[in-house]
Design a protein around this motif. Sequence first.
Motif, PDB file in Angstrom:
ATOM      1  N   SER A  53       0.437  -1.009   0.101  1.00 48.94           N
ATOM      2  CA  SER A  53      -0.308  -0.188  -0.133  1.00 48.94           C
ATOM      3  C   SER A  53       0.984   1.487   0.287  1.00 48.94           C
ATOM      4  CB  SER A  53      -1.195   0.032   1.812  1.00 48.94           C
ATOM      5  OG  SER A  53      -0.013   0.189   2.304  1.00 48.94           O
ATOM      6  N   GLU A  75       0.908   3.742   2.288  1.00 49.35           N
ATOM      7  CA  GLU A  75       1.082   3.891   3.389  1.00 49.35           C
ATOM      8  C   GLU A  75       2.437   2.978   3.924  1.00 49.35           C
ATOM      9  OE1 GLU A  75      -2.579   4.934   2.695  1.00 49.35           O
ATOM     10  OE2 GLU A  75      -2.131   2.094   2.585  1.00 49.35           O
ATOM     11  N   GLN A  76       3.229   1.694   3.821  1.00 49.16           N
ATOM     12  CA  GLN A  76       4.149   0.875   3.570  1.00 49.16           C
ATOM     13  C   GLN A  76       4.811   1.433   2.858  1.00 49.16           C
ATOM     14  OE1 GLN A  76       2.284  -3.259   3.350  1.00 49.16           O
ATOM     15  NE2 GLN A  76       0.897  -3.574   4.971  1.00 49.16           N
ATOM     16  N   TYR A  91       6.849   3.958  -4.861  1.00 47.44           N
ATOM     17  CA  TYR A  91       5.858   4.032  -3.812  1.00 47.44           C
ATOM     18  C   TYR A  91       4.433   4.873  -4.253  1.00 47.44           C
ATOM     19  CZ  TYR A  91       2.820   7.980  -2.120  1.00 47.44           C
ATOM     20  OH  TYR A  91       1.882   8.618  -1.992  1.00 47.44           O
ATOM     21  N   HIS A 141      -4.864   0.002  -4.946  1.00 51.56           N
ATOM     22  CA  HIS A 141      -5.382   1.115  -3.537  1.00 51.56           C
ATOM     23  C   HIS A 141      -6.548   1.705  -4.016  1.00 51.56           C
ATOM     24  CE1 HIS A 141      -4.443   4.140  -0.296  1.00 51.56           C
ATOM     25  NE2 HIS A 141      -5.266   4.936  -1.554  1.00 51.56           N
ATOM     26  N   GLY A 173      -2.615  13.301  -2.642  1.00 53.16           N
ATOM     27  CA  GLY A 173      -1.506  12.548  -1.364  1.00 53.16           C
ATOM     28  C   GLY A 173      -0.368  12.265  -2.346  1.00 53.16           C
ATOM     29  N   ARG A 198       2.420  13.675   0.276  1.00 54.29           N
ATOM     30  CA  ARG A 198       4.016  12.849   1.020  1.00 54.29           C
ATOM     31  C   ARG A 198       4.438  13.730   0.747  1.00 54.29           C
ATOM     32  NH1 ARG A 198       4.118   7.325   1.640  1.00 54.29           N
ATOM     33  NH2 ARG A 198       6.279   6.998   2.655  1.00 54.29           N
TER      34      ARG A 198
END
Length: 154
Positions: free
Chosen positions: A21, A23-24, A82, A89, A99, A103
């Motif tokens: 994901s 986030e990971q 990434y 997702h 997003g 980030r």
Amino acid sequence: MSKEIYKGLSQLGGTAKLPESPEQAVLEKVPNPRPDSRYFVRFTCPEFTSLCPVTGQPDFAHLVIDYVPDGFLVESKSLKLYLHSFRNHAAFHEDCTVGIGERLVEELKPHWLRIGGYWYPRGGIPIDVFFQTGTPPQGVWIPDQGVPAYRGRG
């Protein structure tokens, strides 16, 4: 130039597993070797994919990420991993595009950043999403993103 700036990178130069994901995903950075110069960097991802959060169907976009670095550069392989982590997702186009921009700003703290998300039609309507941190720095050549409006087959 010393290769010391590349110490500590965990993904470059070897095999790296695709993150499950966003986030990971680990976004790695290196010190900017030219911190006293203002210059422009562009990354283009013409085959970005994510999933519709309602239907689960794939969505496709052409992303253009532009930034003027300050103290750090994003390591390109980690950026690639990434961006590819979005393949499974589920999020709306706006959430993905903004997003990613937020980030990168959080991780890199650039002088300036913009991202253009040029999404292919869903339900017959293409959606373009843009995020920018502010006014571009003076004295830096910043070209147009060069992605024409969607025209279909016409």
